[in-house]
Design an enzyme around this catalytic site. Sequence first.
Site, PDB file in Angstrom:
ATOM      1  N   CYS A  78       5.473  17.475  -6.389  1.00 37.33           N
ATOM      2  CA  CYS A  78       4.830  18.763  -6.653  1.00 37.33           C
ATOM      3  C   CYS A  78       4.287  18.795  -8.072  1.00 37.33           C
ATOM      4  CB  CYS A  78       5.831  19.901  -6.445  1.00 37.33           C
ATOM      5  SG  CYS A  78       5.177  21.534  -6.867  1.00 37.33           S
ATOM      6  N   CYS A 110       5.104  21.960  -1.459  1.00 35.94           N
ATOM      7  CA  CYS A 110       6.385  21.724  -2.121  1.00 35.94           C
ATOM      8  C   CYS A 110       7.520  22.317  -1.283  1.00 35.94           C
ATOM      9  CB  CYS A 110       6.366  22.351  -3.517  1.00 35.94           C
ATOM     10  SG  CYS A 110       7.929  22.145  -4.404  1.00 35.94           S
ATOM     11  N   CYS A 113       9.092  25.169  -4.335  1.00 36.83           N
ATOM     12  CA  CYS A 113       8.324  26.323  -4.812  1.00 36.83           C
ATOM     13  C   CYS A 113       7.183  26.705  -3.873  1.00 36.83           C
ATOM     14  CB  CYS A 113       7.795  26.079  -6.219  1.00 36.83           C
ATOM     15  SG  CYS A 113       6.457  24.860  -6.297  1.00 36.83           S
ATOM     16  N   CYS A 136      -2.432   1.275  -0.348  1.00 37.00           N
ATOM     17  CA  CYS A 136      -3.007  -0.069  -0.441  1.00 37.00           C
ATOM     18  C   CYS A 136      -4.492  -0.044  -0.801  1.00 37.00           C
ATOM     19  CB  CYS A 136      -2.779  -0.841   0.848  1.00 37.00           C
ATOM     20  SG  CYS A 136      -3.560  -0.134   2.313  1.00 37.00           S
ATOM     21  N   HIS A 163      -5.233  -2.524   6.306  1.00 36.46           N
ATOM     22  CA  HIS A 163      -4.678  -2.973   5.025  1.00 36.46           C
ATOM     23  C   HIS A 163      -5.839  -3.515   4.193  1.00 36.46           C
ATOM     24  CE1 HIS A 163      -1.684  -3.918   2.141  1.00 36.46           C
ATOM     25  NE2 HIS A 163      -1.750  -5.229   2.266  1.00 36.46           N
ATOM     26  N   ASP A 180      -1.977 -10.120  -2.926  1.00 43.34           N
ATOM     27  CA  ASP A 180      -1.674  -8.768  -2.468  1.00 43.34           C
ATOM     28  C   ASP A 180      -0.959  -8.040  -3.588  1.00 43.34           C
ATOM     29  OD1 ASP A 180      -0.547  -6.446  -1.273  1.00 43.34           O
ATOM     30  OD2 ASP A 180      -0.779  -7.368   0.691  1.00 43.34           O
TER      31      ASP A 180
END
Length: 605
Positions: A78, A110, A113, A136, A163, A180
């Site tokens: 948050c 959130c 809150c 990614c 990916h 990667d």
Amino acid sequence: MEERLRPYIGQVQMYEDPKRQEAARRTVPLEELEEKALVSLAKEGKFKPSKAEQDQAFLLQLLYWFKQSFRWVNAPSCESCGSETISQGMGSPVPSELLYGASRVELYRCRYCLRTTRFPRYNDPLKLLETRRGRCGEWANCFTLYCRAFGYDSRLVLDFTDHVWTECFSEYLGRWMHLDSCEAVYDKPLLYEKGWNKKLNYAFGIARDGVYDVTKRYTRKWHEVLTRRNLITESALPGLLNKLTGECRRSFPSQALSSLVDRERREAESLERDLHSSDDPSVSLPGRQSGDKQWRMSRAEIGPEDNNSSVTCSSCPVRTCMDEHVTRIYNSLSPLLSHFAENPVSQLTAVEVLITFKELLMKMRSLPFKTRRVPLDSLPISKASFVNELLPSFDELLNALSLKLDNSDGKIEICLAGDPVRTALVLPVVLDALDDAITNLKNCKNLTKDILCLPLVKVNRIHSGSVLASGEEIPLGIATSAFDGTRETKWEEPNGAKGCWLIYKVPRNKAEELVAYELMSANDVPERDPMDWVIEGSDDSGDSWRVLDRQTSQLFENRFQRKTFLIKSTGLLSNAFRFRFLAVRDSQSNPRLQIGSIDLYARGS
């Protein structure tokens, strides 16, 4: 197919922008990575590496640094109170988000809150240099910019099974190399098919010079992959790629085009060869590590063995220990420790001297590695006098560090005496050795000649041997890591909890009488510490073995704790030694064994 590929052509063109490249370079601790790269080569005995070797080593350090400096986002915290959030679907991008290519914006509420946090999926790597977070797509996008910023020929690889990663052309290897950044894994193209259990279909490398079908690099099941490639006919795909590549190369000079065509030909031949080669069954590739476990499981990318979190090898090569500098450091501490024992020096003073010298070296290590220099007048007056008095006793240690004393400007300084890489290699060894000596001195009741033995004085350490292990983690947990004298590394045997072995052969088949050895616990996971083991010696290079020592129920209470074991049998000469580790501290919940360091000590001449 064209609609899916064309946006990425525009994206990779951003990597060629000089302003973006300069912005990327400014965020990198350049000298730190250069030092680590050169030290990694020095550990292989390469003190005068070629440019190709240096470039390769720097690229790997860039990969490791990026892994630590970029943050994976499952759900953003948050923005108001920092608490956890839950997904609320998608929102509309605002102009400031669209400015950096965030056409998609995720919304999160959130739990505490109830306020909404926006997570724009930025496509402009310039913005990612600032936010340094994402999944990614953001990781590969930003890392590929870094690769281009340092001059590497690079491709953004788009995997149609969701990916993204990077390829760089390695001049050292003479071919394209997979990287990667999410996993900090390199040159393991079968990671996805073999480790993640992905069912691949299309993987395209997209670069400033064209679009390439690189799927064959990432599979050994091409006939299965072909059954899933149904977005375009195989006969039509090359024509589309040639069209897109031709557009990318419109402004290229003829010489550059000729070089590209030649490299393409060699790559195509390599892809065909690799496609029909058998993969190494001894290398185990992990499932996906990035992202929370529930998300990875939902994508079926957790792999066949979830407890395997790294690349491991069960058929290890014989490796040579480049550790003569470790033995030199241990030997060079002996004159200083002898001075303490042979002169009226209190235990407190001796400890203070070592702590002060360690502080000087720590300060030196924090400086740029090519120009390291520390003045002694930076010491408090209370310490400076006895440090100056003992400086002659530090001569051998300074020589081992490739350092010297310089008073050319009227003040005494410690500075480089030779190759800065040798100093960079040895500094972590001596800092750990000093720390160990300080601990042992504090445990000495009286400073007499009786203390001039193990564990305080470590002379006649065997070095430069060859090592073969039952298994190891690649690349950071290999067997020689147990002999490099630092706490920063360790040998890790991925299946060693219930039994494993390590063989050390003395160089040139020299016969040595082993009088003692030390083991040090590693940095974490006490459950992996060795508990029961046998060490054996051989006088025929390993054809037959004799037991030299046996230990059971050993417990390492602390991390980086050293234990010294004296060999009771005398007169047995060996040119090879074998550790058989029989059990670890907890083999029920943990499959691994790890050791921070192993030191073997021979009888002196």
